[in-house]
Every structure is written in structure tokens, then in C-alpha cells.
Enzyme design. Structure first.
Site, PDB file in Angstrom:
ATOM      1  N   LYS A 111       0.864  -1.181   0.000  1.00  0.00           N
ATOM      2  CA  LYS A 111       0.000   0.000   0.000  1.00  0.00           C
ATOM      3  C   LYS A 111       0.899   1.229   0.000  1.00  0.00           C
ATOM      4  CE  LYS A 111      -4.471   1.056   0.449  1.00  0.00           C
ATOM      5  NZ  LYS A 111      -5.629   0.313  -0.092  1.00  0.00           N
ATOM      6  N   GLY A 148     -22.251   5.399   4.332  1.00  0.00           N
ATOM      7  CA  GLY A 148     -21.272   5.833   3.331  1.00  0.00           C
ATOM      8  C   GLY A 148     -21.735   5.379   1.959  1.00  0.00           C
ATOM      9  N   VAL A 149     -22.299   6.334   1.197  1.00  0.00           N
ATOM     10  CA  VAL A 149     -22.771   5.972  -0.148  1.00  0.00           C
ATOM     11  C   VAL A 149     -21.922   6.705  -1.186  1.00  0.00           C
ATOM     12  CG1 VAL A 149     -25.080   5.093   0.278  1.00  0.00           C
ATOM     13  CG2 VAL A 149     -24.726   7.564   0.272  1.00  0.00           C
ATOM     14  N   LYS A 152     -18.402   5.823  -3.763  1.00  0.00           N
ATOM     15  CA  LYS A 152     -18.258   5.008  -4.982  1.00  0.00           C
ATOM     16  C   LYS A 152     -18.789   3.586  -4.772  1.00  0.00           C
ATOM     17  CE  LYS A 152     -13.765   5.817  -5.507  1.00  0.00           C
ATOM     18  NZ  LYS A 152     -13.398   6.826  -4.476  1.00  0.00           N
ATOM     19  N   GLY A 175     -20.466   2.293  -1.852  1.00  0.00           N
ATOM     20  CA  GLY A 175     -21.753   2.248  -1.163  1.00  0.00           C
ATOM     21  C   GLY A 175     -22.919   2.460  -2.122  1.00  0.00           C
ATOM     22  N   HIS A 176     -22.775   3.424  -3.031  1.00  0.00           N
ATOM     23  CA  HIS A 176     -23.856   3.721  -3.984  1.00  0.00           C
ATOM     24  C   HIS A 176     -24.160   2.481  -4.842  1.00  0.00           C
ATOM     25  CE1 HIS A 176     -26.153   6.526  -6.650  1.00  0.00           C
ATOM     26  NE2 HIS A 176     -25.912   5.550  -7.515  1.00  0.00           N
TER      27      HIS A 176
END
Ligand code: NAD
Length: 369
Positions: free
Chosen positions: A88, A187-188, A190, A192-193
Site C-alpha cells: 500500500k 457511506g454511499v 463510490k 456504497g452507492h
């Protein structure tokens, strides 16, 4: 921007549990780049993991995040059956103010200097356009479509979380359908939506919250049947909640949440959901099943490997859908061995990493002999 603090190497090497192969502190004064690239393991293959751009409070916090996220990537990639290790990168700074083309190019040159030991991609605070820039100076990116990559992995991640949630439903309620279940998504953005989309299509009742009004508006415009609550605190207390899906930042499950969450199952996209490992035990004591985050949120990592495998989008989606089976196997192993799912998942991932490391050591020994 200043160089790294003198205490930073201590933050890397001072930990008793230091287990990373390589940690690179990157500093480019001319562009203001300060970044940490952590390679946890390359036992299974090159270390894959995105680049997070975040305004860390201190250098130590940035290093700690890179160490923890890269370790998580080793486990995630091993669990998903990928021949990839875990790595990472974190870039220090507020992406809204600090991000520039020159800085991203400087970052790309550092990644390139590792010669393919680390493969970078999108994460919180970076997107495909950023990776297009990085890819101009670095072959080892996965998100940039202009450089032959697969684009934003959020769709694959959402599909994997949905499959993991169906597996958890099968394990807990004997049916993998989420029809009629009440599911809270915190959390909506990228992922979550797109998760909401799968849930609505499966017939679930969906409750959402987000700190960004615009993200909530986008969901409600697309799915008017969704219910909105003010914040995560309200979401976790919704009466009759079946599943809580943390899809914002890490640390969503802590001492404040564990005693009150009304859901029977926790299954979401966010990385590092447990603020401390023992929170899973607190949840279990209340009968709440925690589905390990890295088991279900591996869809994006699986999609990223298309640059290496040459899989078609359909072959890739089929691999992501297998997260259903992987999740079920983890939950069944946990039951069979009388341990929590987190421990069962860690055992499976650690066995695969250790197996690859031993095979490599034997190969080296036989070549030397
Ligand atoms: P994102 O930034 O697009 O979305 C996160 C959303 O959470 C945003 O809309 C933000 O406003 C909201 N949020 C932040 N704090 C909140 C709070 N306290 N309460 C409610 N909402 C809050 O990020 P994303 O790409 O959708 O990723 C979501 C999570 O999933 C992250 O933890 C990420 O590390 C993890 N993840 C993402 C992917 C991927 O493919 N994007 C892959 C694996 C894991």
C-alpha cells in the site's frame, strides 16, 4: 512541506510486531511529495494495493496506516486466491489542495524505482485520472485504462460485498436472498452507492446515511424507495435492522458501536472496520455476526488483476462472484473450529502465504544445493 520527522524510522522499526518486507519513505521537496510505500509481503507475488491520499495528522500516523493497510492487502489477496502479495502507498496531504500533476509524477517515479515489487492503483483520495498521470512514468499501475488497466474498481468491490452479504444471509438465515431484509449502508460513495443498487434490485429495504449531502441526494434520485437517516449513530440503532454495511472509513466498529448496533450481521466494504480486534468478540457476545472486511471487499483487487491475467470482464465478474463461496467457507470453518470468523479468515490467509513462502525457500535451497 517538510521532510519526514526524525521519529519516522522508529515508527516503522520500533513496533514489536514488525513483519513487513520493505518500507520506503518517499520525499520530493520540489513537488512537496511525502509518501510511504509499504510492502508487507511478496510471498505470493508482487505486492498489490492502492495509493491513499490523506491529510494525516502526523508522519507516524501515515506510516502506521501504510503498515496496517499493506498487511490487510496481503491477507485480502491471499484470501481471494490471487498470486499477489500485499502493499500500500499513502501520500501525505489534503488531496483537494496538495495534489498536482508534478507530485503524482514524482510518486510514480518512486513506484517505478521498485521495479515491479509494488503495483499501485486507486484508493481513497486518488482516482483513475490520477493513475493516468502516474502511468506516464510507471508501468506498475492497475487502474489507468489509458495504460491498459481496468479503471475504477468500485463496481467489482460492490459486487463482491453483495455476494459476501448473500453468503452471510445464507449462513445466518438459511436463504441467500436479501428480499425483505433491512440493510443499513453507512457511506454511499463510490462503493456504497453501487452496493445500494444491488440491494434494491434484490428486494431489500435499504437505509442510508452519508456526511456528504450530495452523495445522499444521488442515491435518493436514483432509488427513491431508499430511506435516509441523519447519521451513522442513527443508522446502527434502526429497529429491525438485519445487516449493517460500513462503507465509509475504517474503525467503524468500536466500543461505542458494538453494544448498541441492532443488526444481526455486519458486512460492508470499508477496510479495517474493527477499531480493535477484540470488538469482534463483543459483537459475537451479542449474537452479531461480523463478516471479515477483507474477505468480502476483495472484488476491486480481483478486478485489478485483469491487467496481469488478461481475463475478459465476464471472467472477472465470475471470479468476483466466487466471494460468495469464499465467505461461506470462512463462516463454516469458524463454526467447525469454534473460533470467530476473523480468526478463521486469518488462518486461511496465513496458511496460503506461509505455504508460498516455504515453497519459495525450498526452491532457493534446491537451486543453491
Ligand atoms: P468514497 O470516498 O467514494 O466513499 C466513502 C463515502 O463515505 C463518502 O461518500 C463519504 O462522504 C462517506 N463518509 C465519510 N465519513 C462518513 C461518516 N462518518 N458517516 C457516513 N458517511 C461517511 O470511498 P469508496 O471508494 O466508496 O470506499 C469506501 C470504503 O471501502 C473505504 O473504506 C475503502 O477503503 C473501502 N474499499 C474500497 C474499494 C474500492 O474499490 N473503492 C475496495 C476495497 C475497499
Amino acid at each position: 512541506m517538510s521532510s519526514f520527522d526524525r521519529a519516522t524510522p522508529h515508527a516503522v522499526l520500533g513496533s514489536d510486531s514488525f513483519e513487513h518486507e520493505q518500507v520506503v519513505l518517499c520525499h520530493d521537496p520540489s513537488t512537496g511529495l511525502k509518501a510511504v510505500i509499504a510492502i508487507h509481503s511478496t510471498a505470493l507475488g508482487p505486492a498489490l494495493g492502492g495509493a491513499r491520499f490523506h491529510a494525516y495528522a502526523s508522519d507516524e500516523e501515515a506510516v502506521a496506516d501504510a503498515l496496517s493497510l499493506s498487511r490487510g492487502m496481503s491477507y485480502k489477496n491471499a484470501m481471494a486466491g490471487l498470486d499477489l502479495g500485499g502493499g500500500k502507498a499513502v501520500i501525505v496531504g489534503d488531496p483537494a489542495r496538495a495534489k498536482s500533476e508534478a507530485l503524482l509524477l514524482a510518486f510514480g517515479r518512486f513506484v517505478a524505482s521498485l521495479g515491479g515489487r509494488y503495483l499501485t492503483g486507486c484508493d481513497v483520495g486518488t482516482d483513475e485520472a490520477d493513475m493516468d498521470v502516474v502511468a506516464r512514468v510507471c508501468r506498475w499501475t492497475t487502474c489507468s485504462r489509458t495504460a491498459g488497466g481496468t479503471g475504477d474498481p468500485s463496481g467489482a468491490t460492490a459486487l463482491g460485498v453483495f455476494q459476501g452479504m448473500r453468503a452471510a444471509a445464507h449462513h445466518r438465515w438459511g436463504t441467500s436472498s436479501l428480499r425483505g431484509r433491512t440493510i443499513g449502508v453507512a457511506g454511499v460513495g463510490k462503493v456504497g452507492h453501487l452496493l445500494v443498487e444491488h440491494l434494491v434490485h434484490d428486494g431489500a429495504r435499504v437505509v442510508v446515511t452519508d456526511v456528504r449531502a450530495e452523495a445522499v441526494r444521488r442515491v435518493v434520485d436514483t432509488f427513491p424507495e431508499v430511506t435516509v437517516v441523519a447519521d451513522t449513530e442513527a443508522l446502527i440503532r434502526v429497529e429491525g435492522l438485519d445487516v449493517y454495511a460500513p462503507c465509509a472509513l475504517g474503525g467503524a466498529l468500536d466500543d461505542a458501536v458494538a453494544p448498541v448496533v441492532t443488526a444481526e450481521v455486519v458486512c460492508g466494504a470499508a477496510n479495517n472496520q474493527l477499531a480493535r480486534p477484540d470488538v469482534e468478540q463483543q459483537l459475537a457476545e451479542r449474537g452479531v455476526l461480523y463478516v471479515p472486511d477483507y474477505v468480502v471487499n476483495a472484488g476491486g483487487a480481483i478486478a485489478a488483476t485483469r491487467v496481469l491475467t488478461g481475463d475478459s470482464p465476464q471472467q472477472c465478474a465470475a471470479k468476483v462472484e466466487r466471494i460468495f463461496d469464499t465467505t461461506l467457507a470462512v463462516l463454516e470453518r469458524a463454526n467447525a473450529e469454534g473460533v470467530l470468523p476473523g480468526a478463521a479468515a486469518d488462518r486461511i490467509a496465513e496458511q496460503r502465504i506461509a505455504g508460498a513462502a516455504n515453497a519459495r525457500a525450498e526452491e532457493r535451497a534446491s537451486r543453491a544445493g
